[in-house]
Design a protein around this motif. Structure first.
Motif, PDB file in Angstrom:
ATOM      1  N   GLY A 217       0.797  -1.231   0.000  1.00 39.41           N
ATOM      2  CA  GLY A 217       0.000   0.000   0.000  1.00 39.41           C
ATOM      3  C   GLY A 217       0.824   1.272   0.000  1.00 39.41           C
ATOM      4  N   LYS A 218       2.152   1.145   0.080  1.00 35.74           N
ATOM      5  CA  LYS A 218       2.981   2.350   0.187  1.00 35.74           C
ATOM      6  C   LYS A 218       2.939   3.186  -1.088  1.00 35.74           C
ATOM      7  CE  LYS A 218       7.345   0.060  -1.014  1.00 35.74           C
ATOM      8  NZ  LYS A 218       6.663  -1.164  -1.533  1.00 35.74           N
ATOM      9  N   SER A 219       2.976   2.539  -2.257  1.00 34.15           N
ATOM     10  CA  SER A 219       2.968   3.299  -3.508  1.00 34.15           C
ATOM     11  C   SER A 219       1.621   3.969  -3.741  1.00 34.15           C
ATOM     12  CB  SER A 219       3.319   2.387  -4.685  1.00 34.15           C
ATOM     13  OG  SER A 219       4.648   1.924  -4.570  1.00 34.15           O
ATOM     14  N   THR A 220       0.544   3.287  -3.406  1.00 33.03           N
ATOM     15  CA  THR A 220      -0.788   3.876  -3.529  1.00 33.03           C
ATOM     16  C   THR A 220      -0.906   5.101  -2.636  1.00 33.03           C
ATOM     17  OG1 THR A 220      -1.764   1.723  -4.029  1.00 33.03           O
ATOM     18  CG2 THR A 220      -3.259   3.442  -3.270  1.00 33.03           C
ATOM     19  N   THR A 221      -0.405   4.986  -1.412  1.00 32.19           N
ATOM     20  CA  THR A 221      -0.432   6.123  -0.492  1.00 32.19           C
ATOM     21  C   THR A 221       0.377   7.290  -1.034  1.00 32.19           C
ATOM     22  OG1 THR A 221      -0.723   4.667   1.428  1.00 32.19           O
ATOM     23  CG2 THR A 221       0.134   6.872   1.855  1.00 32.19           C
ATOM     24  N   MET A 222       1.558   7.005  -1.569  1.00 31.48           N
ATOM     25  CA  MET A 222       2.400   8.066  -2.119  1.00 31.48           C
ATOM     26  C   MET A 222       1.737   8.740  -3.318  1.00 31.48           C
ATOM     27  SD  MET A 222       5.245   8.601  -0.389  1.00 31.48           S
ATOM     28  CE  MET A 222       6.643   9.062  -1.416  1.00 31.48           C
ATOM     29  N   ASN A 223       1.035   7.954  -4.145  1.00 30.70           N
ATOM     30  CA  ASN A 223       0.317   8.543  -5.289  1.00 30.70           C
ATOM     31  C   ASN A 223      -0.770   9.495  -4.826  1.00 30.70           C
ATOM     32  OD1 ASN A 223       1.832   7.278  -7.267  1.00 30.70           O
ATOM     33  ND2 ASN A 223       0.447   5.547  -7.464  1.00 30.70           N
ATOM     34  N   ILE A 224      -1.442   9.138  -3.731  1.00 32.62           N
ATOM     35  CA  ILE A 224      -2.482  10.018  -3.187  1.00 32.62           C
ATOM     36  C   ILE A 224      -1.849  11.266  -2.576  1.00 32.62           C
ATOM     37  CG2 ILE A 224      -4.270  10.220  -1.409  1.00 32.62           C
ATOM     38  CD1 ILE A 224      -4.907   7.245  -1.909  1.00 32.62           C
ATOM     39  N   LEU A 225      -0.762  11.086  -1.814  1.00 31.46           N
ATOM     40  CA  LEU A 225      -0.086  12.226  -1.203  1.00 31.46           C
ATOM     41  C   LEU A 225       0.492  13.158  -2.266  1.00 31.46           C
ATOM     42  CD1 LEU A 225       1.800  10.514   1.765  1.00 31.46           C
ATOM     43  CD2 LEU A 225      -0.354  11.771   1.831  1.00 31.46           C
ATOM     44  N   GLY A 226       0.872  12.590  -3.419  1.00 30.18           N
ATOM     45  CA  GLY A 226       1.398  13.388  -4.513  1.00 30.18           C
ATOM     46  C   GLY A 226       0.322  13.956  -5.421  1.00 30.18           C
ATOM     47  N   CYS A 227      -0.941  13.800  -5.025  1.00 30.30           N
ATOM     48  CA  CYS A 227      -2.085  14.330  -5.783  1.00 30.30           C
ATOM     49  C   CYS A 227      -2.164  13.737  -7.190  1.00 30.30           C
ATOM     50  CB  CYS A 227      -2.028  15.858  -5.865  1.00 30.30           C
ATOM     51  SG  CYS A 227      -2.072  16.667  -4.267  1.00 30.30           S
ATOM     52  N   LEU A 228      -1.639  12.516  -7.355  1.00 32.64           N
ATOM     53  CA  LEU A 228      -1.739  11.799  -8.624  1.00 32.64           C
ATOM     54  C   LEU A 228      -2.956  10.882  -8.634  1.00 32.64           C
ATOM     55  CD1 LEU A 228       2.029  10.834  -8.904  1.00 32.64           C
ATOM     56  CD2 LEU A 228       0.854  12.613 -10.213  1.00 32.64           C
ATOM     57  N   ASP A 229      -3.544  10.654  -7.460  1.00 34.13           N
ATOM     58  CA  ASP A 229      -4.712   9.788  -7.302  1.00 34.13           C
ATOM     59  C   ASP A 229      -5.528  10.317  -6.130  1.00 34.13           C
ATOM     60  OD1 ASP A 229      -6.467   7.730  -7.722  1.00 34.13           O
ATOM     61  OD2 ASP A 229      -5.028   6.112  -7.377  1.00 34.13           O
ATOM     62  N   VAL A 230      -6.731   9.814  -5.985  1.00 30.51           N
ATOM     63  CA  VAL A 230      -7.586  10.224  -4.863  1.00 30.51           C
ATOM     64  C   VAL A 230      -8.047   8.981  -4.109  1.00 30.51           C
ATOM     65  CG1 VAL A 230      -8.384  12.376  -5.891  1.00 30.51           C
ATOM     66  CG2 VAL A 230      -9.597  10.256  -6.406  1.00 30.51           C
ATOM     67  N   PRO A 231      -8.310   9.097  -2.814  1.00 31.02           N
ATOM     68  CA  PRO A 231      -8.792   7.945  -2.057  1.00 31.02           C
ATOM     69  C   PRO A 231     -10.217   7.591  -2.433  1.00 31.02           C
ATOM     70  CG  PRO A 231      -8.785   9.912  -0.674  1.00 31.02           C
ATOM     71  CD  PRO A 231      -8.142  10.297  -1.959  1.00 31.02           C
ATOM     72  N   SER A 232     -10.576   6.332  -2.241  1.00 33.02           N
ATOM     73  CA  SER A 232     -11.964   5.897  -2.450  1.00 33.02           C
ATOM     74  C   SER A 232     -12.833   6.318  -1.278  1.00 33.02           C
ATOM     75  CB  SER A 232     -12.018   4.374  -2.614  1.00 33.02           C
ATOM     76  OG  SER A 232     -11.216   3.957  -3.698  1.00 33.02           O
ATOM     77  N   GLY A 233     -12.239   6.360  -0.103  1.00 31.66           N
ATOM     78  CA  GLY A 233     -12.963   6.774   1.094  1.00 31.66           C
ATOM     79  C   GLY A 233     -12.017   7.456   2.052  1.00 31.66           C
ATOM     80  N   GLY A 234     -12.579   8.205   2.972  1.00 30.87           N
ATOM     81  CA  GLY A 234     -11.755   8.941   3.917  1.00 30.87           C
ATOM     82  C   GLY A 234     -11.392  10.304   3.377  1.00 30.87           C
ATOM     83  N   GLU A 235     -10.407  10.925   3.981  1.00 27.50           N
ATOM     84  CA  GLU A 235     -10.089  12.314   3.685  1.00 27.50           C
ATOM     85  C   GLU A 235      -8.578  12.506   3.635  1.00 27.50           C
ATOM     86  OE1 GLU A 235     -12.332  16.325   5.090  1.00 27.50           O
ATOM     87  OE2 GLU A 235     -11.318  15.214   6.685  1.00 27.50           O
ATOM     88  N   PHE A 236      -8.133  13.333   2.695  1.00 29.57           N
ATOM     89  CA  PHE A 236      -6.735  13.718   2.606  1.00 29.57           C
ATOM     90  C   PHE A 236      -6.661  15.236   2.687  1.00 29.57           C
ATOM     91  CE2 PHE A 236      -3.133  14.584  -0.630  1.00 29.57           C
ATOM     92  CZ  PHE A 236      -2.250  14.902   0.394  1.00 29.57           C
ATOM     93  N   LEU A 237      -6.062  15.729   3.756  1.00 25.52           N
ATOM     94  CA  LEU A 237      -5.943  17.168   3.969  1.00 25.52           C
ATOM     95  C   LEU A 237      -4.513  17.609   3.709  1.00 25.52           C
ATOM     96  CD1 LEU A 237      -7.949  17.594   7.309  1.00 25.52           C
ATOM     97  CD2 LEU A 237      -8.772  17.936   4.979  1.00 25.52           C
ATOM     98  N   PHE A 238      -4.344  18.640   2.897  1.00 28.77           N
ATOM     99  CA  PHE A 238      -3.048  19.269   2.674  1.00 28.77           C
ATOM    100  C   PHE A 238      -3.156  20.710   3.131  1.00 28.77           C
ATOM    101  CE2 PHE A 238       0.086  21.649   0.230  1.00 28.77           C
ATOM    102  CZ  PHE A 238       1.223  20.858   0.342  1.00 28.77           C
ATOM    103  N   ARG A 239      -2.429  21.035   4.209  1.00 28.40           N
ATOM    104  CA  ARG A 239      -2.533  22.366   4.818  1.00 28.40           C
ATOM    105  C   ARG A 239      -3.981  22.714   5.148  1.00 28.40           C
ATOM    106  NH1 ARG A 239       1.516  26.659   1.911  1.00 28.40           N
ATOM    107  NH2 ARG A 239       3.412  25.970   2.935  1.00 28.40           N
ATOM    108  N   GLY A 240      -4.731  21.731   5.589  1.00 29.29           N
ATOM    109  CA  GLY A 240      -6.107  21.959   6.002  1.00 29.29           C
ATOM    110  C   GLY A 240      -7.125  21.925   4.892  1.00 29.29           C
ATOM    111  N   HIS A 241      -6.690  21.776   3.647  1.00 31.84           N
ATOM    112  CA  HIS A 241      -7.606  21.756   2.505  1.00 31.84           C
ATOM    113  C   HIS A 241      -7.853  20.314   2.060  1.00 31.84           C
ATOM    114  CE1 HIS A 241      -7.405  26.116   2.073  1.00 31.84           C
ATOM    115  NE2 HIS A 241      -6.086  26.019   2.203  1.00 31.84           N
ATOM    116  N   ALA A 242      -9.104  19.984   1.789  1.00 30.13           N
ATOM    117  CA  ALA A 242      -9.489  18.617   1.430  1.00 30.13           C
ATOM    118  C   ALA A 242      -9.144  18.346  -0.031  1.00 30.13           C
ATOM    119  CB  ALA A 242     -10.980  18.412   1.677  1.00 30.13           C
TER     120      ALA A 242
END
Length: 227
Positions: free
Chosen positions: A37-62
């Motif tokens: 799951g590390k590469s999938t997580t990195m893709n989401i953190l790099g804004c190359l993908d989005v999660p199916s569920g839950g929330e990803f906040l960058f500097r407080g922005h969803a």
């Protein structure tokens, strides 16, 4: 966050509920077996993908609520990327390779050149500005790739196996460079690695297993990571 690929009987859950908080200015090594799951997580953190569920906040922005174009703008303004393969254009100079992100931004030629030379100076390659990748060693090529990633002055640098194609001596050089960028330029570094020796340069080690964060380790000032 969760992430599922496919639907129905063929659905595959890559992330089963990742809860992760990354502090500004941290140096994080992400480790885990293939498929953890590390590469999938990195893709989401790099804004190359989005999660199916839950929330990803960058500097407080969803980020998960942004559309593709908005995520691209976020990447362009705040993120830099370094890959295992250097991904340099073969027939162009080091300077021209580093200028590329600024060219996409529409920056004037004079400002592009100034910023690219400053980035090459940061990685110790300003005297090699007119060399093509074929005229550079593997370590030098990765330094050019890092200069290209930092020329836009990103807040976050995402590095995917940055030492994977290098020998041990060049690997140490690259890790010391990433450490200095993290320390001196206050760039947050997120690095995927399979190499424990390289992970020891990080202040935080996140270990993935079966789509979950297995544990997070924080380093003492001595540099040794502990749970």
């Amino acid at each position: 966050m969760t992430k599922t690929y496919g639907q129905g009987a063929t659905a595959y859950q890559a992330l089963k509920g990742v809860d992760l908080d990354i502090a500004q200015g941290d140096f994080v090594a992400v480790m885990g077996a293939s498929g953890s799951g590390k590469s999938t997580t990195m893709n989401i953190l790099g804004c190359l993908d989005v999660p199916s569920g839950g929330e990803f906040l960058f500097r407080g922005h969803a980020v998960d609520r942004l559309d593709r174009d908005q995520r691209a703008l976020l990447r362009r303004k705040y993120l830099g990327f370094v890959f295992q393969g250097f991904n340099l254009l073969a027939r162009t100079t080091a300077l021209e390779n580093v200028e590329l992100p600024l060219l996409y931004r529409g920056e004037p030629a004079r400002l592009r050149r100034q910023a690219a030379m400053a980035a090459l100076e940061k990685v110790g390659l300003d005297r090699w500005w007119d060399h093509t990748p074929a005229e550079l060693s593997g370590g030098q090529q990765q330094r050019v790739a890092i200069a290209r990633a930092i020329v836009t002055q990103p807040d976050v640098l995402l590095a995917d196996e940055p030492t994977g194609n290098l020998d041990s001596e060049r690997s140490v050089e690259i890790m010391e460079l990433l450490s200095s960028l993290n320390r001196d330029s206050a760039i947050t570094v997120l690095m995927v690695t399979h190499e424990p020796d390289m992970a020891q340069y990080a202040r935080t080690i996140v270990r993935f297993r079966d789509g979950l964060v297995e544990r997070v380790e924080h380093a003492h000032q001595s540099g040794q990571a502990v749970s």
